[in-house]
Design an enzyme around this catalytic site. Structure first.
Site, short mmCIF file in Angstrom:
data_model
loop_
_atom_site.label_atom_id
_atom_site.label_comp_id
_atom_site.label_asym_id
_atom_site.label_seq_id
_atom_site.Cartn_x
_atom_site.Cartn_y
_atom_site.Cartn_z
N ASN A 169 0.88 -1.17 0.00
CA ASN A 169 0.00 0.00 0.00
C ASN A 169 0.92 1.22 0.00
OD1 ASN A 169 -1.85 2.01 0.36
ND2 ASN A 169 -2.31 1.51 2.50
N TRP A 170 1.02 1.84 -1.17
CA TRP A 170 1.97 2.95 -1.30
C TRP A 170 1.42 4.27 -0.78
CZ3 TRP A 170 5.01 2.55 -6.61
CH2 TRP A 170 5.96 1.51 -6.48
N LYS A 171 0.14 4.31 -0.43
CA LYS A 171 -0.46 5.54 0.09
C LYS A 171 -0.12 6.72 -0.83
CE LYS A 171 0.04 3.45 4.58
NZ LYS A 171 -0.02 3.58 6.02
N HIS A 225 -9.64 1.46 4.20
CA HIS A 225 -8.40 1.60 4.98
C HIS A 225 -8.66 2.54 6.15
CE1 HIS A 225 -4.31 2.63 6.08
NE2 HIS A 225 -3.94 1.51 5.47
N GLU A 275 -7.02 4.86 7.38
CA GLU A 275 -6.75 6.28 7.11
C GLU A 275 -7.91 6.94 6.38
OE1 GLU A 275 -2.95 5.71 5.22
OE2 GLU A 275 -2.14 5.00 7.13
N GLU A 301 -6.31 -5.09 9.91
CA GLU A 301 -5.27 -4.11 10.19
C GLU A 301 -5.58 -3.41 11.51
OE1 GLU A 301 -3.00 -2.93 6.46
OE2 GLU A 301 -4.64 -1.52 6.67
N GLY A 325 1.77 1.86 10.62
CA GLY A 325 2.74 2.94 10.53
C GLY A 325 3.37 3.32 11.86
N SER A 381 2.65 -2.63 10.24
CA SER A 381 4.10 -2.69 10.45
C SER A 381 4.68 -4.07 10.15
CB SER A 381 4.45 -2.23 11.86
OG SER A 381 4.01 -0.90 12.06
N GLY A 413 2.45 -1.33 4.24
CA GLY A 413 2.66 0.09 3.93
C GLY A 413 4.14 0.40 3.78
N GLY A 414 4.75 0.90 4.85
CA GLY A 414 6.13 1.39 4.83
C GLY A 414 7.12 0.45 4.14
C1 PEP Z 1 -1.11 -0.04 5.74
O1 PEP Z 1 -1.08 1.13 5.42
O2 PEP Z 1 -2.02 -0.75 5.33
C2 PEP Z 1 -0.07 -0.54 6.64
C3 PEP Z 1 -0.20 -1.73 7.16
O3 PEP Z 1 1.01 0.30 6.85
P1 PEP Z 1 2.38 -0.11 7.61
O4 PEP Z 1 2.83 -1.43 7.05
O5 PEP Z 1 3.32 1.00 7.31
O6 PEP Z 1 2.04 -0.24 9.07
#
Ligand code: PEP
Length: 257
Positions: free
Chosen positions: A10-12, A99, A101, A172, A178, A218, A239-240
């Site tokens: 997930n590149w956001k 999501h 966010e 999630e 994050g 994460s 994500g990251g």
């Molecule tokens: C996400 O945005 O779906 C996510 C899990 O981010 P991260 O891996 O950075 O926690």
């Protein structure tokens, strides 16, 4: 039947087109034979709309490109939105929806998530439906109730026809997104097992065994192996760590086994 694992980045709101090209150049090199890898593990990226083309062109054989949001109407006066027709036209394979966010910053409700799920499924696109509790909800012992409510309120908007199509649930925990905090494999598996039984109650035990439940929060190249070993964790929404070719390629190769 063994479920094929799915690792979805997930590149956001990250990367320019040049940065995306560079990423895919390194990523495909590090993964090696992508066609061979994607035969045994599904790989996907949820990218910003400006990166649809460059991602489709460069991500490698069998890699799926997803949107990060979609509108449930096919067209209309909805400034800033993209429809399922547009995602199909752009040759995408699906979209992340719900999501945390989007729920937190843009007021996305469970009902809206359900309508998006319905629209994607009817368009032949894959919905990746995110659910998860906040830290306060977990500490109050409400994790299962929150996840069940999010799932069932969304499902209530999905037609019988759309329900028959494939979809993915991404569990999630909001407190792990994050933050560098990860649910332990045991904590994640406990919720995944609950989601599996929820799926069984709505879709029957046999179908529930075929549906994939991803963990997100994460996940990285150091912790993914232990998470992915759990019987009900069928992959990750990342994500990251998906922004870094070294990390994400390692994760894909770990999932391949
Ligand atoms: C996400 O945005 O779906 C996510 C899990 O981010 P991260 O891996 O950075 O926690």
């Amino acid at each position: 039947m063994a479920r094929k694992k799915l690792l979805a980045g997930n590149w956001k709101m990250h990367k320019t087109r040049a940065e995306a090209s560079e990423f895919f150049q390194s990523f495909t090199k590090l993964v090696g034979n992508m066609a061979d890898v994607t035969r045994s593990v599904d790989v996907a990226f949820g990218v910003p709309a400006t990166l649809f083309d460059v991602s489709l062109k460069n991500a490698g054989s069998g890699v799926k490109i997803l949107a990060q949001n979609v509108h449930f109407e096919k067209q209309g006066a909805f400034t800033g939105e993209l429809s399922t027709v547009m995602l199909q036209d752009a040759a995408l394979q699906g979209s992340i929806i719900g999501h945390s966010e989007r729920r937190q910053y843009y007021g996305e409700t469970d009902q809206a998530v359900g309508k998006k799920w319905n629209a994607l499924s009817l368009a032949g696109l894959l919905p990746v439906v995110c659910v998860g509790e906040t830290r306060t909800e977990r500490e109050a012992g409400q994790t299962n109730a929150v996840v069940k409510k999010q799932f069932e309120l969304a499902l209530a908007e999905v037609s019988a026809d759309a329900k028959s199509k494939d979809f993915v649930i991404a569990y999630e925990p909001v407190w792990a997104i994050g933050t560098g905090l990860t649910a332990t494999p045991e904590q994640a598996e406990e919720v995944h097992l609950m989601i599996r039984s929820l799926l069984a109650s709505h879709f029957g035990a046999a179908r529930a065994e075929t549906l994939r439940i991803l963990y997100g929060g994460s996940m990285n190249s150091a912790n993914c192996q232990d998470l992915l070993k759990k019987p009900n964790i069928d992959g990750g929404l990342i994500g990251g760590a998906s922004l870094k070719p070294e990390d994400f390629s390692k994760m894909v190769l770990t999932a391949k086994g």
